[in-house]
Design a protein around this motif. Structure first.
Motif, short mmCIF file in Angstrom:
data_model
loop_
_atom_site.label_atom_id
_atom_site.label_comp_id
_atom_site.label_asym_id
_atom_site.label_seq_id
_atom_site.Cartn_x
_atom_site.Cartn_y
_atom_site.Cartn_z
N LEU A 180 0.81 -1.21 0.00
CA LEU A 180 0.00 0.00 0.00
C LEU A 180 0.85 1.27 0.00
CD1 LEU A 180 -2.72 -1.06 2.62
CD2 LEU A 180 -2.91 -1.08 0.13
N LYS A 181 2.16 1.08 0.13
CA LYS A 181 3.12 2.19 0.10
C LYS A 181 2.85 3.19 1.22
CE LYS A 181 3.86 1.77 -4.89
NZ LYS A 181 3.79 2.43 -6.21
N VAL A 182 2.74 2.65 2.44
CA VAL A 182 2.58 3.47 3.63
C VAL A 182 3.57 2.97 4.67
CG1 VAL A 182 0.14 3.96 3.19
CG2 VAL A 182 0.77 1.95 4.56
N ASP A 183 3.79 3.78 5.72
CA ASP A 183 4.69 3.36 6.78
C ASP A 183 4.08 2.20 7.57
OD1 ASP A 183 5.70 6.78 7.50
OD2 ASP A 183 6.53 5.30 6.08
N GLU A 184 4.93 1.24 7.91
CA GLU A 184 4.46 0.08 8.65
C GLU A 184 3.86 0.48 10.00
OE1 GLU A 184 6.22 -4.15 10.42
OE2 GLU A 184 7.39 -2.97 8.99
N SER A 185 4.40 1.53 10.62
CA SER A 185 3.90 1.97 11.91
C SER A 185 2.50 2.57 11.82
CB SER A 185 4.85 3.00 12.53
OG SER A 185 4.99 4.13 11.66
N ASP A 186 2.09 2.97 10.61
CA ASP A 186 0.77 3.56 10.42
C ASP A 186 -0.33 2.51 10.24
OD1 ASP A 186 1.81 6.11 10.61
OD2 ASP A 186 2.16 6.29 8.45
N VAL A 187 0.07 1.26 10.07
CA VAL A 187 -0.91 0.17 9.93
C VAL A 187 -1.15 -0.44 11.30
CG1 VAL A 187 -1.44 -2.03 8.84
CG2 VAL A 187 -0.15 -0.29 7.57
N THR A 188 -2.32 -0.24 11.83
CA THR A 188 -2.64 -0.77 13.15
C THR A 188 -3.36 -2.11 13.01
OG1 THR A 188 -4.74 0.42 13.20
CG2 THR A 188 -2.82 1.54 14.10
N GLY A 189 -3.10 -2.99 13.94
CA GLY A 189 -3.71 -4.32 13.91
C GLY A 189 -4.36 -4.68 15.23
N GLU A 190 -5.46 -5.39 15.14
CA GLU A 190 -6.17 -5.87 16.32
C GLU A 190 -6.36 -7.37 16.17
OE1 GLU A 190 -10.51 -5.38 18.54
OE2 GLU A 190 -9.96 -4.08 16.85
N LEU A 191 -5.89 -8.13 17.14
CA LEU A 191 -5.93 -9.59 17.06
C LEU A 191 -7.08 -10.14 17.90
CD1 LEU A 191 -2.12 -10.41 17.41
CD2 LEU A 191 -3.48 -10.33 15.32
N VAL A 192 -7.69 -11.19 17.37
CA VAL A 192 -8.76 -11.88 18.08
C VAL A 192 -8.40 -13.36 18.11
CG1 VAL A 192 -11.20 -12.46 18.14
CG2 VAL A 192 -10.47 -10.22 17.31
N GLY A 193 -8.24 -13.92 19.30
CA GLY A 193 -7.86 -15.32 19.42
C GLY A 193 -9.03 -16.26 19.16
N PRO A 194 -8.77 -17.43 18.60
CA PRO A 194 -9.85 -18.39 18.30
C PRO A 194 -10.54 -18.92 19.56
CG PRO A 194 -7.68 -19.37 17.94
CD PRO A 194 -7.46 -17.90 18.16
N SER A 195 -9.82 -18.96 20.68
CA SER A 195 -10.45 -19.45 21.91
C SER A 195 -11.54 -18.50 22.38
CB SER A 195 -9.39 -19.60 23.01
OG SER A 195 -8.75 -18.36 23.27
N TRP A 196 -11.31 -17.19 22.21
CA TRP A 196 -12.33 -16.22 22.56
C TRP A 196 -13.54 -16.36 21.65
CZ3 TRP A 196 -14.67 -11.97 20.14
CH2 TRP A 196 -15.36 -11.11 20.99
N GLY A 197 -13.28 -16.58 20.36
CA GLY A 197 -14.38 -16.77 19.41
C GLY A 197 -15.18 -18.02 19.72
N GLU A 198 -14.52 -19.09 20.11
CA GLU A 198 -15.22 -20.32 20.47
C GLU A 198 -16.10 -20.10 21.68
OE1 GLU A 198 -14.16 -24.97 21.65
OE2 GLU A 198 -12.57 -23.54 21.16
N ILE B 230 -17.48 -17.26 22.54
CA ILE B 230 -18.62 -16.46 22.09
C ILE B 230 -19.65 -17.35 21.40
CG2 ILE B 230 -19.33 -14.69 20.45
CD1 ILE B 230 -18.16 -13.52 22.93
N ALA B 231 -19.17 -18.27 20.55
CA ALA B 231 -20.08 -19.16 19.84
C ALA B 231 -20.86 -20.04 20.81
CB ALA B 231 -19.29 -20.02 18.85
N ASN B 232 -20.18 -20.57 21.82
CA ASN B 232 -20.85 -21.43 22.81
C ASN B 232 -21.91 -20.64 23.58
OD1 ASN B 232 -19.30 -23.66 22.10
ND2 ASN B 232 -17.73 -23.24 23.64
N LYS B 233 -21.59 -19.42 23.95
CA LYS B 233 -22.55 -18.58 24.67
C LYS B 233 -23.77 -18.28 23.80
CE LYS B 233 -20.24 -18.10 28.53
NZ LYS B 233 -20.75 -18.67 29.80
N ALA B 234 -23.52 -18.08 22.50
CA ALA B 234 -24.62 -17.79 21.58
C ALA B 234 -25.57 -18.97 21.49
CB ALA B 234 -24.08 -17.43 20.20
N TRP B 235 -25.02 -20.18 21.36
CA TRP B 235 -25.85 -21.38 21.29
C TRP B 235 -26.60 -21.60 22.59
CZ3 TRP B 235 -27.34 -23.22 16.98
CH2 TRP B 235 -26.51 -23.22 15.86
N GLN B 236 -25.94 -21.35 23.72
CA GLN B 236 -26.60 -21.51 25.01
C GLN B 236 -27.77 -20.53 25.15
OE1 GLN B 236 -23.67 -21.14 28.13
NE2 GLN B 236 -22.44 -22.84 27.36
#
Length: 370
Positions: free
Chosen positions: A116-134, A136-142
């Protein structure tokens, strides 16, 4: 009075109507076909689960002139996974990549900055772990399971177990169709989708309960009369609440359609799709199931009772006897509805020759026309 209002009044009085219960096999067949299609779509394509459920990363870039399609290609090349790219209002890009782990995120971020021709420091990232997603899915089914159990218990207490079974089948019908549509169109499933799904179940249940409440009132002491069978009174209940159900559904669908087609489609706010699609499909399916599935199914279950079978025989025998004498059966129920729900109930459950009074001190036999 408007044409629609006049139509609704005539439906409520029983002057006109459509035999939904008699044609129930058609509606059952349509629902089975739609459900099979939804299940096949779910089995073949599966659901496009969001990162909240399967883990991943969300990258936000600074303002760039790179197109959404080109950014998606860059993200997929860098990660090896499918990517969802959305252009934000200030020209920034939101790039969502599912299925990557924490150690891969830095490498993907660096490659995105390079492309994208931008500085690497300008690209912010947010991580979501699969255990947290699992989790959430279990709570939704419950949550969904608890909701369905409570609905069945409430309807069994407020009405009867047959109505509870019919409402449960209608709700499962709505859930299956909505989930199947998500699989077929490939829209992302997020926590917003789950919220939308639970919301439409409430709407579907509301429409069903309105019809059931009318049916319960009209079938009090039904075996004391020989004018109508249970199925015929159930059909009257559907017709008397039909315009109300249609109006409620249309009014609810209009703003949802705005979110889905204008916000999510025309304006490109893709984040609205995850909740608006579930609301749109679910509201439509809920209105359909409350009219074409729930009440006809209750009628089928009630007609299996010995007393309802006996009632049907008496009603048909009386009609055959009247036809042989050349007599016509009067629609006293329609006339009684002009006077109010009390007279309507009396017309349905009252003794065979009981007059249906129209006002104080006046009345006429319910079996003759004025």
């Amino acid at each position: 009075m408007s044409k629609l209002g006049n139509l609704g009044a005539r439906l409520h009085r029983g002057e006109i109507g459509y035999d939904f219960v008699k044609n129930r096999k058609i509606w059952y067949g349509i629902s089975i076909l739609i459900t099979i299609t939804a299940i096949v779509g779910l089995a073949v394509r599966g659901l496009n689960m969001g990162i909240e459920f399967q883990g991943g990363a969300v990258f936000t870039t600074p303002k760039t002139s790179v197109s959404v399609a080109q950014a998606r290609e860059y993200a997929e090349d860098a990660s090896g996974h499918d990517a969802i790219v959305q252009k934000l209002g200030d020209g920034k890009l939101r790039i969502q990549v599912s299925g990557i782990e924490t150690k891969e995120a830095d490498r993907v971020s660096a490659e995105l900055a390079k492309h994208l021709k931008v500085d690497e420091s300008d690209v912010t990232g947010e991580l979501v772990g699969p255990s947290w997603g699992e989790q959430i899915a279990n709570k939704a089914w419950q949550g969904l399971g608890i909701f369905l159990v409570l609905v069945v218990i409430y309807l069994a207490i407020a009405f009867e177990w047959r109505m509870a079974v019919a409402a449960f089948v209608a709700l499962i019908h709505d859930i299956t169709i909505t989930v199947g549509i998500y699989a077929l169109v490939g829209f992302e499933v997020t926590p917003g989708t789950v919220i939308g799904l639970l919301t439409i179940l409430g709407y579907s249940l509301y429409d069903t309960v309105v019809v059931f409440d009318s049916l319960k009132e009209q079938t009090k002491d039904i075996t004391k009369q020989t004018r109508w069978t249970y199925s015929e009174i159930a059909n009257r209940s559907i017709n008397s609440t039909l315009v109300r159900s249609v109006n409620t559904t249309v009014v609810a669908l209009l703003p949802v359609a705005g979110l889905l087609f204008i916000g999510g489609g025309f304006l490109g706010a893709g984040m609205l799709n995850d909740i608006s699609l579930s609301l749109f499909v679910g509201l439509a399916a809920g209105a359909y199931s409350s009219i074409f599935i729930a009440t006809p199914l209750v009628a089928d279950l009630k007609e299996l009772e010995p007393q309802m079978k006996a009632l049907r025989k008496r009603v048909l025998a009386k009609r055959a006897q009247s036809a042989a004498k050349g007599e016509s059966l009067d629609n006293g129920f329609a006339e009684a509805l002009d006077d109010g729900p009390e007279d309507a109930a009396a017309a349905v459950v009252g003794p065979r020759n009981q007059p249906a009074s129209r006002s104080r001190g006046r009345g006429r036999p319910s079996g003759k026309r004025r």
